[in-house]
Design an enzyme around this catalytic site. Structure first.
Site, PDB file in Angstrom:
ATOM      1  N   ARG A 337      -4.311  -5.051  -6.593  1.00  0.00           N
ATOM      2  CA  ARG A 337      -3.416  -5.491  -5.535  1.00  0.00           C
ATOM      3  C   ARG A 337      -2.052  -4.826  -5.572  1.00  0.00           C
ATOM      4  O   ARG A 337      -1.514  -4.438  -4.544  1.00  0.00           O
ATOM      5  CB  ARG A 337      -3.228  -7.007  -5.647  1.00  0.00           C
ATOM      6  CG  ARG A 337      -4.501  -7.720  -5.309  1.00  0.00           C
ATOM      7  CD  ARG A 337      -4.419  -9.197  -5.557  1.00  0.00           C
ATOM      8  NE  ARG A 337      -5.621  -9.809  -5.020  1.00  0.00           N
ATOM      9  CZ  ARG A 337      -5.894 -11.100  -5.092  1.00  0.00           C
ATOM     10  NH1 ARG A 337      -5.048 -11.907  -5.686  1.00  0.00           N
ATOM     11  NH2 ARG A 337      -7.002 -11.576  -4.569  1.00  0.00           N
ATOM     12  N   ARG A 442      -2.349  -9.981 -11.387  1.00  0.00           N
ATOM     13  CA  ARG A 442      -3.623 -10.695 -11.459  1.00  0.00           C
ATOM     14  C   ARG A 442      -4.669  -9.989 -10.616  1.00  0.00           C
ATOM     15  O   ARG A 442      -4.382  -9.539  -9.508  1.00  0.00           O
ATOM     16  CB  ARG A 442      -3.453 -12.128 -10.960  1.00  0.00           C
ATOM     17  CG  ARG A 442      -4.742 -12.916 -10.986  1.00  0.00           C
ATOM     18  CD  ARG A 442      -4.532 -14.358 -10.586  1.00  0.00           C
ATOM     19  NE  ARG A 442      -4.089 -14.524  -9.218  1.00  0.00           N
ATOM     20  CZ  ARG A 442      -4.871 -14.371  -8.144  1.00  0.00           C
ATOM     21  NH1 ARG A 442      -6.140 -14.031  -8.293  1.00  0.00           N
ATOM     22  NH2 ARG A 442      -4.385 -14.554  -6.944  1.00  0.00           N
TER      23      ARG A 442
END
Lengths: 645, 250
Positions: A337, A442
């Site tokens: 991400r 994450r």
């Protein structure tokens, strides 16, 4: 302060098993004598409350929503990772561990992450047994899809509503314990303070949001499962009510706050439209399995599109820049991400962005629809496409979606040891509220995994060790001075907020804070910008406490008052985030300092000086925070420059 | 655009409420309905008036918190959407918009547009689960579940518990909500052990909460933001009848 992570010795794969055996147990007949407070009823909170009640403990569960089922975990779309290797594609516990450590840019603890990977398989078993309707293949076995930062398919999903289904599973388990009388449920109730005496967490002070009544609750242990603090940015994909208040007030009582600057900016969100915008909507990362991210190659074409003189579908293939596929051929659109977000920002900064604001890139399904047919795409992402159409008023089956990064998740949180205990004995933090498993970034589908791992399979073992040590008599009555003083403190704060009677609504301060954070402590940061931001936040804090307008009174349902308390805490947290970002003179994961980047613009870590957890202690009102370091030890993975090329 | 709002204002459950008119200018058609209410509230606060209390949280149609009865329809004029997913482009410049809370005896008003839906939680507590303790589950792929069955379960399980079905029903019946849970678990192998007792207990609790009877008009399904099918009510009726005829429990 010496930070003891309590990571057990021994080989990585045996740490958790050995540790569990070493933990003290509470006799089954004695468990009901222990009371445990669980704040928050999302995946971590609901699973913990249910599992602890099943064991026999007396549990009190709190949430500010009208029902535990509404906690923000419900909005997670894409899926949950587990190292089941049902696909025979080379997955294993070690690979999930490795991907998570690498994805987190080597700023997470090996021991915690390996445990997470180990218990991931049991989570899926548990959820299926509860009746969670995961997607299945025609043969009736579970289906998987792939997610960013991984080259195996290990993500389990329930259409685009995985978080909802997992939360409803945990909620049903919790409801069963409520019916059994083992859990007492407090809805529309907000935690406003932690009570600490003799250095141990003794209970909490709450406000009943309907009546405004301030109440004390005593317990042997307090579990904060209160989620992340992404709403410090005002605009985020978090629910409107998500806040840092419980964690922040625990921080003020001595719980260290770790890596606050590690925030995740999710690459695929619906772009901002106007000043009135109240929140941003995420489009699941799973869309990147089939969608291709691009912008026009030439600025001139982008300009024409922005002005409405040209449609994206008119642009020839050779005039498009599929920038993720170009820069990262092996991971392509499925880079992690942070990498995807930063690249979108770069192309928009170059003037090649689309949409009226120029702050958007395309996510295009035309090739996938041509290859698999619209039906297949509809079956996979139907509800997401519908959601997009409702918000943007544009049909993504015909026109490419427009997306832009938005704040989504916070990797930082309360510092916890291997047992999930904070620096205050008896106070635990689970799920997104703690810092421990995701490092500086994450991976997709790992938040659900961590929330449920902590609640179903970690805390039921570790909390017993503490309770067995202190004994059931070690509990403070609610009429003890510590509780009464805390109640008075909270009453005073409420009175103060109501008495300022200034001219500016709370939301306006929140919006201003969000803009400061987004501009200077968002996708890319500089020492100069952060220093400026610190001054701006301090100024904002002064203005807030002298000119905020809170209507109504404290003895009734008062949403403005609720918001005021939360924004006051966000302002203080914002300053700490800036301090943390300034302190970390390196780029890693979601923390990108422009001064520390490679020649081709990738993040440049400094393992020699910054391979540590920055755990901050509260220094007092308007005093600087105190930095404590927990050095990260890597015995099983070699630290390398993360490459997805 | 300009809108004329008539909003239900009620201080608390012990006070009578009434519709109050507010005019708003400069509303963007791209605003969500709740953002329009935010604008109204900001204006009220600046004037020193109390803002309109309303439930909302995720603002993306999944948490089930928002609950406004707009121009006589639960969640407003769109179908298959929650209030937070409704945008001002669904209205015309100069429209009068009437905004009320859910109206049902089992959902008492807390304040303004906010109601108490804990009755739903109590219905779930009465049996909306599979009794399986943490740690005692077999391997997830042990039981194969045909895809059509899993899909059917998911169709029912996606209920967000907002209560629009109750608000839309002339009898304030909660049949669609309860049926969605009963049906979700009745079709899955995991739900079989408690299949009968679940149907019996959940229906008994639904009645105890004061929800009305179902006369099968179908308004609930039409107004359901997740378009949950009436088939589930039919299935629950069958489950309930079957359970009653062969009851080993109650």
């Amino acid at each position: 302060m010496e930070l003891e992570s309590k990571i057990p010795a021994g080989p990585l794969a045996e740490k958790w098993t050995r540790h569990k055996f070493g933990l003290k147990l509470v006799n089954p007949a004695n468990k009901r004598k222990y009371e445990i407070i669980v704040v928050g009823t999302g995946l971590a909170g609901a699973s913990a409350a249910a599992s602890l009640a099943e064991l026999g403990y007396s549990v009190k569960a709190f949430c500010f929503q009208d029902s535990p089922r509404r906690a923000h975990s419900i909005a997670a779309q894409g899926g949950i990772n587990a190292a089941k290797n049902y696909q025979n594609d080379g997955d294993s516990v070690f690979r999930l561990f490795y991907d998570t450590i690498k994805g987190g840019d080597y700023r997470a603890r090996e021991g915690n992450v390996h445990r997470l990977a180990e218990v991931s398989v049991s989570i899926i078993d548990q959820c299926v047994a509860q009746g969670v309707p995961f997607a299945r293949e025609y043969g009736g076995l579970l289906a998987n899809r792939s997610f960013g930062g991984a080259q195996v398919s290990r993500t389990f999903y329930a259409r685009g509503q995985t978080g909802q289904q997992l939360l409803l599973g945990a909620y049903s388990a919790l409801s069963r314990q409520v019916a059994n009388g083992k859990v007492k449920l407090f809805t529309r109730t907000e935690m406003l303070d932690l009570v600490v005496e003799d250095g141990k967490a003794r209970g909490i002070i709450t406000r009943n949001l309907v009546t405004g009544k301030i109440e004390s609750h005593s317990a042997h242990a307090v579990l904060l499962c209160t989620g992340g603090y992404g709403n410090v940015f005002y605009l985020s994909t978090n629910a409107m009510g998500s806040n840092v208040t419980a964690a922040w007030r625990a921080h003020k009582h001595g719980a260290l706050f770790a890596n606050p600057c590690f925030t995740q900016i999710h690459p695929t969100c619906i772009p901002v439209k106007g000043d009135y915008q109240s929140k941003l909507t995420l489009m699941s990362e799973s869309l990147r399995n089939d969608g291709r991210v691009w912008v026009p190659k030439r600025k001139e074409d982008s300009e024409k599109i922005r002005k409405g003189q040209m449609k994206p579908t008119d642009l020839k293939e050779e005039d498009r820049d599929y920038f993720l596929e170009r820069r990262y051929p092996s991971f392509g659109n499925l880079v992690p991400r942070d990498v995807a977000s930063r690249n979108a920002k770069t192309v928009c900064d170059e003037g090649r962005g689309v949409s009226k604001t120029g702050l958007a890139v395309y996510l295009d399904f035309a090739d996938a629809i041509k290859r698999d047919g619209q039906k297949t795409i509809e079956a996979k992402y139907g509800n997401l496409f519908e959601m997009y159409e409702k918000i943007v008023d544009d049909n993504p089956y015909e026109m490419p979606m427009m997306i832009y990064p938005a704040v989504h998740y916070t990797m930082g949180g309360l510092w916890v040891d291997y047992n999930l205990m904070t620096t205050i004995p008896g106070l635990y933090a689970l799920g997104e509220a703690n810092f421990s498993d995701h490092g500086a970034n994450r991976l997709g589908a790992s938040a659900l995994m961590q929330g449920l791992a902590d609640g179903y399979f970690v805390i039921p073992y570790t909390v017993g060790d503490y309770l067995a040590t202190i004994g059931s008599a070690d509990k403070l009555p609610v009429d003890a001075p510590a509780f009464k003083q805390a109640e008075a403190r909270i009453q005073d704060q409420i009175k103060q907020l109501l008495s300022i009677n200034g001219t500016t609504p709370v939301d306006e301060y929140h919006r201003k804070l969000g803009l400061i954070m987004w501009d200077y402590c968002g996708m890319s940061r500089t020492a100069e910008g952060l220093t400026k931001a610190k001054g701006m936040i301090q100024q904002l804090k002064k203005e807030f406490w002298s000119n905020v307008k809170v209507t109504g009174d404290g003895e009734e349902m008062n949403q403005t008052l609720e918001a005021a308390g939360r924004v006051a805490d966000f302002i203080e947290l914002g300053e700490l985030m800036v301090d943390d970002a300034l302190n970390r003179n390196e780029s890693c994961g979601g923390h990108f300092r422009e001064e520390y980047s490679t020649e081709d613009g990738e993040a440049k870590r400094d393992d020699e000086n910054y391979a540590y957890v920055a755990a901050w202690g509260y220094g007092g009102l308007n005093q600087p925070s105190v930095l404590h370091k927990e050095e990260l030890v890597f015995e099983n993975v070699k630290l390398t420059q993360r490459s997805y090329k | 655009m300009k809108v004329n709002l008539k909003v239900w204002r009620q201080k608390n459950n012990n006070t009578a409420g009434k519709l109050v008119e507010y005019g708003l200018d400069n509303i963007s058609p791209d605003m969500s309905f709740l953002e329009m209410i935010d604008v109204l509230n900001a204006e009220l606060i600046r004037k020193g008036d109390e803002p309109v209390a309303f439930d909302h949280d995720c603002r993306e149609g999944i948490c089930g918190m928002c609950s406004m009865y707009i121009n006589g329809r639960a969640h407003g004029p769109q179908t298959g959407a929650t209030t937070c997913q409704l945008h001002m482009r669904s209205f015309n410049d100069g429209d009068t918009i009437v905004v009320e809370p859910w109206r049902a005896r089992a959902f008492p008003v807390i304040k303004d547009l906010m109601v108490d839906r804990t009755a739903f939680d109590r219905v779930v507590q009465s049996g909306g689960y599979v009794s399986v303790n943490t740690g005692s589950a077999p391997d997830a792929n042990e039981i194969a579940i045909p895809r059509t069955i899993a899909d059917e379960a998911m169709d029912a399980a996606q209920c967000i518990g907002c209560g629009a079905c109750v608000a839309a029903c002339k009898n304030a019946s909660a049949m669609l909500f309860v049926a969605a849970k009963v049906s979700h678990m009745a079709v899955l192998p995991q739900g079989q052990a408690e299949r009968k007792i679940r149907a019996e207990r959940m229906v008994a609790q639904m009645d105890a909460e004061g929800f009305g009877a179902c006369s099968f008009t179908g308004a609930c399904s039409v107004e359901c933001p997740k378009s949950i099918s009436l088939d589930h009510i039919a299935r629950m009726n069958r489950e309930y009848l079957g359970a009653k005829l062969t009851s080993e429990n109650v």
